[in-house]
Scaffold this active site. Structure first.
Site, PDB file in Angstrom:
ATOM      1  N   ASP A  54      -5.034  16.704 -12.177  1.00  0.00           N
ATOM      2  CA  ASP A  54      -4.359  15.444 -11.893  1.00  0.00           C
ATOM      3  C   ASP A  54      -3.103  15.688 -11.055  1.00  0.00           C
ATOM      4  O   ASP A  54      -2.858  15.022 -10.042  1.00  0.00           O
ATOM      5  CB  ASP A  54      -3.996  14.775 -13.222  1.00  0.00           C
ATOM      6  CG  ASP A  54      -3.550  13.332 -13.055  1.00  0.00           C
ATOM      7  OD1 ASP A  54      -3.574  12.812 -11.929  1.00  0.00           O
ATOM      8  OD2 ASP A  54      -3.159  12.718 -14.065  1.00  0.00           O
ATOM      9  N   ASP A  98       1.274  27.210 -11.665  1.00  0.00           N
ATOM     10  CA  ASP A  98       2.572  27.119 -11.008  1.00  0.00           C
ATOM     11  C   ASP A  98       2.552  27.793  -9.640  1.00  0.00           C
ATOM     12  O   ASP A  98       3.152  27.299  -8.677  1.00  0.00           O
ATOM     13  CB  ASP A  98       3.682  27.698 -11.891  1.00  0.00           C
ATOM     14  CG  ASP A  98       3.292  28.975 -12.604  1.00  0.00           C
ATOM     15  OD1 ASP A  98       2.117  29.391 -12.506  1.00  0.00           O
ATOM     16  OD2 ASP A  98       4.152  29.568 -13.272  1.00  0.00           O
ATOM     17  N   ASP A 113      -2.674  15.241  -6.644  1.00  0.00           N
ATOM     18  CA  ASP A 113      -1.668  14.326  -6.109  1.00  0.00           C
ATOM     19  C   ASP A 113      -0.720  15.062  -5.167  1.00  0.00           C
ATOM     20  O   ASP A 113      -0.302  14.516  -4.135  1.00  0.00           O
ATOM     21  CB  ASP A 113      -0.879  13.682  -7.248  1.00  0.00           C
ATOM     22  CG  ASP A 113      -1.616  12.511  -7.870  1.00  0.00           C
ATOM     23  OD1 ASP A 113      -2.716  12.183  -7.393  1.00  0.00           O
ATOM     24  OD2 ASP A 113      -1.100  11.929  -8.838  1.00  0.00           O
ATOM     25  N   TYR A 119      -5.728  14.578 -22.141  1.00  0.00           N
ATOM     26  CA  TYR A 119      -5.892  13.139 -22.012  1.00  0.00           C
ATOM     27  C   TYR A 119      -6.845  12.558 -23.051  1.00  0.00           C
ATOM     28  O   TYR A 119      -6.833  11.352 -23.303  1.00  0.00           O
ATOM     29  CB  TYR A 119      -6.391  12.773 -20.602  1.00  0.00           C
ATOM     30  CG  TYR A 119      -5.407  13.055 -19.492  1.00  0.00           C
ATOM     31  CD1 TYR A 119      -4.107  13.464 -19.755  1.00  0.00           C
ATOM     32  CD2 TYR A 119      -5.783  12.917 -18.166  1.00  0.00           C
ATOM     33  CE1 TYR A 119      -3.207  13.726 -18.735  1.00  0.00           C
ATOM     34  CE2 TYR A 119      -4.891  13.173 -17.127  1.00  0.00           C
ATOM     35  CZ  TYR A 119      -3.606  13.575 -17.421  1.00  0.00           C
ATOM     36  OH  TYR A 119      -2.719  13.833 -16.397  1.00  0.00           O
ATOM     37  N   LYS A 170      -3.509  28.474 -16.717  1.00  0.00           N
ATOM     38  CA  LYS A 170      -2.208  28.962 -17.183  1.00  0.00           C
ATOM     39  C   LYS A 170      -2.462  29.952 -18.315  1.00  0.00           C
ATOM     40  O   LYS A 170      -1.956  29.836 -19.425  1.00  0.00           O
ATOM     41  CB  LYS A 170      -1.337  27.790 -17.642  1.00  0.00           C
ATOM     42  CG  LYS A 170       0.119  28.156 -17.915  1.00  0.00           C
ATOM     43  CD  LYS A 170       0.852  28.630 -16.677  1.00  0.00           C
ATOM     44  CE  LYS A 170       2.334  28.879 -17.011  1.00  0.00           C
ATOM     45  NZ  LYS A 170       3.043  29.551 -15.902  1.00  0.00           N
TER      46      LYS A 170
END
Length: 357
Positions: free
Chosen positions: A247, A223, A251, A141, A190
């Site tokens: 993020d 994942d 959610d 970001y 990851k």
């Protein structure tokens, strides 16, 4: 205690829900003998309309000089044009960066009285109590980005960058929180694909091993974590991860209790005021209808008292009042199911009455 709390109602339902939190804070001030000054300032779409900037300098200056900041929500269809010079969300990114708010704390817990509101089975979500700690000022970001010509038209890129220091400081926030909870810390990455994640894993494991050997520490690929959140959420205590993964995962986790209207968040730095807000958006489809759930914003005010003003008893009082209101069966539309619901204002009235005893 005298404290200045900057109120940033923002867009959509923001003004409605921040008003109810203000009422709760006024009761807390009277009950515990504090004086809260709570000036309002512009941020987001309404700030773009008023002065062409989603974070006006006047707002930023007031936030810097405050003890804490309470935000409603920003954005809406009016400002969604992707070709626009600036968008409401740019104000949020900038205020986090300007104030050094590098750690986002999002508690996700379920209430027994509302388990049937969750899209998952009761036996899966009951007892869930997770604190997510998301790095907030680095990663994709905030990295370099751009577009350039390509034989097919265009190609675009974003760069994910993290330093050792950025990782260490947010992992320490998470580890300190784990020590005060159930002593379990999970780091999500990851590392099987991304070099940045391999640095996260290396730094986190070294830091926890040397500074927090008492914690139960593990690592989960992002994942796999996405699957675990809907199959065994009770296994997790504190979860720390980088900006993009955080993020998305927060959610996803927000649906476990059944409504975004119940979940607050805190963005904090090494020093200075923190920023506190509900995790939901501006919900422009219900703005002005007096049906939004104000409880997440009220609980964000409790987090603000706890983390920025060191008022634990006051925060406990708010959280206890919300718990009692829910146990008594009071529901706004988002959590009422097929039962009766009450308005935003009515929910605020009941919380205030409960706090007043």
């Amino acid at each position: 205690m005298n404290a200045t709390i900057v109120m940033l109602p923002g867009d959509g339902i923001g003004p409605e829900i921040v008003l109810q939190a203000r009422r709760v804070l006024e009761v807390i001030a009277r009950r515990f003998g504090h004086a809260f000054e709570m000036p309002e300032h512009l941020i987001g779409g309404c700030a773009i309309d008023a002065c062409g900037d989603p974070l006006p300098e006047k707002t930023l200056s007031a936030c810097r000089d405050s003890n804490a900041i309470l935000l409603g929500a920003v954005g809406g269809p009016k400002w969604d044009d992707p070709t626009a010079k600036t968008r409401p969300e740019a104000g949020l990114l900038r205020i986090r960066k300007e104030l050094g708010l590098f750690a986002n704390l999002r508690p996700t817990k379920t209430w027994d009285e509302l388990l049937d509101a969750s899209p998952l089975r009761r036996e899966i979500v009951q007892g869930t109590d997770i604190l997510f700690v998301r790095e907030l000022t680095g990663g994709l970001y905030f990295g370099e980005s751009g577009r350039r010509d390509h034989p097919s038209g265009e190609e675009a890129w974003n760069v994910m960058i993290y330093s050792t220091g950025e990782i260490e400081r947010v992992v320490r926030v998470a580890a300190d929180a784990a020590r005060k909870r159930r002593g379990k810390l999970t780091m999500v990455d990851k590392a099987n694909v991304l070099e940045v994640s391999r640095l996260w894993r290396q730094v986190s494991e070294r830091l926890v091993k040397t500074e927090y050997p008492d914690l139960q520490y593990n690592v989960v690929l992002v994942d796999a974590m996405a699957m675990h959140l809907i199959s065994k959420p009770r296994e997790f205590d504190v979860v720390v991860t980088e900006n993009l993964f955080g993020d998305i995962l927060t959610d996803e986790a927000s649906m476990l209790p059944g409504s975004l209207g119940l979940l607050p968040s805190a963005s904090i730095g090494a020093s200075g005021p923190g920023l506190f807000e509900p995790i939901h958006g501006s919900a422009p489809d219900i703005a002005g209808k007096n049906v939004a759930n104000p409880l997440a914003t009220i609980l964000a005010a409790a987090m603000m008292l706890r983390y920025s003003l060191e008022m634990n008893s006051e925060a406990d009082a708010i959280e206890d009042a919300v718990n009692r209101v829910l146990k008594a069966g009071h529901r706004t539309k988002d959590i009422a199911g097929n039962g009766p619901s009450i308005s935003t204002t009515a929910m605020g009235d009941i919380v205030v009455k409960t706090l007043n005893g």
